[in-house]
Design a protein around this motif. Sequence first.
Motif, PDB file in Angstrom:
ATOM      1  N   GLY A 117      20.975  52.637 -21.704  1.00  0.00           N
ATOM      2  CA  GLY A 117      22.145  53.460 -21.946  1.00  0.00           C
ATOM      3  C   GLY A 117      23.116  52.861 -22.967  1.00  0.00           C
ATOM      4  N   ARG A 118      23.059  51.554 -23.136  1.00  0.00           N
ATOM      5  CA  ARG A 118      23.985  50.913 -24.065  1.00  0.00           C
ATOM      6  C   ARG A 118      23.313  50.713 -25.411  1.00  0.00           C
ATOM      7  NH1 ARG A 118      25.009  45.663 -25.644  1.00  0.00           N
ATOM      8  NH2 ARG A 118      23.297  44.936 -24.319  1.00  0.00           N
ATOM      9  N   LYS A 119      24.096  50.891 -26.463  1.00  0.00           N
ATOM     10  CA  LYS A 119      23.581  50.652 -27.811  1.00  0.00           C
ATOM     11  C   LYS A 119      23.357  49.156 -27.988  1.00  0.00           C
ATOM     12  CE  LYS A 119      24.594  51.862 -32.620  1.00  0.00           C
ATOM     13  NZ  LYS A 119      23.424  52.716 -32.807  1.00  0.00           N
ATOM     14  N   PRO A 120      22.164  48.716 -28.367  1.00  0.00           N
ATOM     15  CA  PRO A 120      21.870  47.273 -28.368  1.00  0.00           C
ATOM     16  C   PRO A 120      22.724  46.480 -29.350  1.00  0.00           C
ATOM     17  CG  PRO A 120      20.087  48.497 -29.377  1.00  0.00           C
ATOM     18  CD  PRO A 120      21.003  49.511 -28.767  1.00  0.00           C
ATOM     19  N   TYR A 121      23.039  47.001 -30.523  1.00  0.00           N
ATOM     20  CA  TYR A 121      23.876  46.312 -31.509  1.00  0.00           C
ATOM     21  C   TYR A 121      24.544  47.365 -32.383  1.00  0.00           C
ATOM     22  CZ  TYR A 121      19.358  46.877 -33.890  1.00  0.00           C
ATOM     23  OH  TYR A 121      18.184  47.376 -34.387  1.00  0.00           O
ATOM     24  N   PRO A 122      25.543  46.966 -33.147  1.00  0.00           N
ATOM     25  CA  PRO A 122      26.285  47.955 -33.953  1.00  0.00           C
ATOM     26  C   PRO A 122      25.374  48.685 -34.938  1.00  0.00           C
ATOM     27  CG  PRO A 122      27.515  45.925 -33.828  1.00  0.00           C
ATOM     28  CD  PRO A 122      26.169  45.642 -33.217  1.00  0.00           C
ATOM     29  N   GLN A 123      25.872  49.807 -35.369  1.00  0.00           N
ATOM     30  CA  GLN A 123      25.090  50.640 -36.280  1.00  0.00           C
ATOM     31  C   GLN A 123      24.941  49.978 -37.655  1.00  0.00           C
ATOM     32  OE1 GLN A 123      23.624  53.450 -35.535  1.00  0.00           O
ATOM     33  NE2 GLN A 123      23.380  54.684 -37.381  1.00  0.00           N
ATOM     34  N   LYS A 124      26.015  49.324 -38.116  1.00  0.00           N
ATOM     35  CA  LYS A 124      26.008  48.784 -39.476  1.00  0.00           C
ATOM     36  C   LYS A 124      26.324  47.286 -39.456  1.00  0.00           C
ATOM     37  CE  LYS A 124      27.506  53.141 -41.578  1.00  0.00           C
ATOM     38  NZ  LYS A 124      26.274  53.398 -42.282  1.00  0.00           N
ATOM     39  N   LYS A 125      26.162  46.673 -40.636  1.00  0.00           N
ATOM     40  CA  LYS A 125      26.540  45.286 -40.904  1.00  0.00           C
ATOM     41  C   LYS A 125      25.716  44.274 -40.118  1.00  0.00           C
ATOM     42  CE  LYS A 125      31.306  46.528 -41.958  1.00  0.00           C
ATOM     43  NZ  LYS A 125      32.740  46.267 -41.653  1.00  0.00           N
ATOM     44  N   THR A 126      24.492  44.629 -39.742  1.00  0.00           N
ATOM     45  CA  THR A 126      23.606  43.666 -39.078  1.00  0.00           C
ATOM     46  C   THR A 126      22.352  43.390 -39.898  1.00  0.00           C
ATOM     47  OG1 THR A 126      22.508  45.437 -37.839  1.00  0.00           O
ATOM     48  CG2 THR A 126      24.404  44.362 -36.789  1.00  0.00           C
ATOM     49  N   GLY A 127      22.069  44.246 -40.868  1.00  0.00           N
ATOM     50  CA  GLY A 127      20.853  44.081 -41.651  1.00  0.00           C
ATOM     51  C   GLY A 127      19.602  44.555 -40.949  1.00  0.00           C
ATOM     52  N   ARG A 128      19.735  45.086 -39.795  1.00  0.00           N
ATOM     53  CA  ARG A 128      18.577  45.543 -39.022  1.00  0.00           C
ATOM     54  C   ARG A 128      18.542  47.074 -39.000  1.00  0.00           C
ATOM     55  NH1 ARG A 128      18.607  42.477 -33.358  1.00  0.00           N
ATOM     56  NH2 ARG A 128      16.515  43.387 -33.352  1.00  0.00           N
ATOM     57  N   ALA A 129      17.405  47.589 -38.583  1.00  0.00           N
ATOM     58  CA  ALA A 129      17.279  49.044 -38.486  1.00  0.00           C
ATOM     59  C   ALA A 129      18.176  49.557 -37.369  1.00  0.00           C
ATOM     60  CB  ALA A 129      15.831  49.434 -38.222  1.00  0.00           C
TER      61      ALA A 129
END
Length: 309
Positions: A117-129
């Motif tokens: 239910g929780r978003k694992p990491y932020p949408q932007k500024k991580t370099g990941r998909a």
Amino acid sequence: MSTLATPTSTSLSFFSSSIFFPNPKFPKLPSPSKPLSFPPKPSSPSHFHSLSVACKAATLPLLSFSGDKIGEAQLDLRAAPPDTARAVVHRAIITDLQNKRRGTASTLTRAEVRGGGRKPYPQKKTGRARRGSNRTPLRPGGGVIFGPKPRDWSIKINRKEKRLAISTAMASAAVNTFVVEDFAEEFQGKPRTKDFIAAMKRWGLNPTEKAMFLMMEVPENVVLSSRNIGTVKILTPRTLNLFDILNADKLILTPATVDYLNQRYGVNYQGDDDDDDEEEEEGEYEDEGVAAAEEGPETNTEDSSDVVN
């Protein structure tokens, strides 16, 4: 005054095609000298096709318990014609196999999997998909896309068609079929697998080949003597099915079962389709009786006595 000349259309259309309107530029085809003849309509009985059910009789050897030939038995069953026999048997075997499926396979979609239910990491500024849940079908432990869900796989077949498929399979397997006299009394003592294998060898059976025995009643000692042989299957008329007939390399009958097959699947069978329903109802009644016996008698806790003043 000059006149405009309309160009001639070269495209194929409804109004310009010679298929729909006659054109004098095209020569006419010569008419045939003889009128066209068509085959006569099937108005008379001679033009009708043959019946879809035929009789196929076979002579089976009758063996004693010691393996000696003591006579012959006649197996006269109804069989479908060669051009439709394969289709009838195929339809019946597919129906039997598909009706055995329980249809209980079930998987979880991403909405049914626990967690995520929780978003694992932020949408932007991580370099990941970008990712919105850990339970996406693209990751291990996530949901399943278009996975199986519980469903009903059962299909129906006509009773006459199923009966015809069984009789056709039995008639086609007559080459690998023989009759053995009733051998239930030979195993009244202590059941031994070695004795049953010795009897099979006397009858010309290889213990490594699949053999199907059809008996009217199977004594307990016969079952105990043959249950350790993986290639042997003993059936009764109630448990006779198309898959075991086609799967067996050899078919062994008894004189009583030959009479039953000739009566049940023969050409002169005059029974009704309700016979199958009666057999099914008998099985249901037996199951209900066993369940009622296990539950025990019901006790009436209400006081039914009336007091008269």
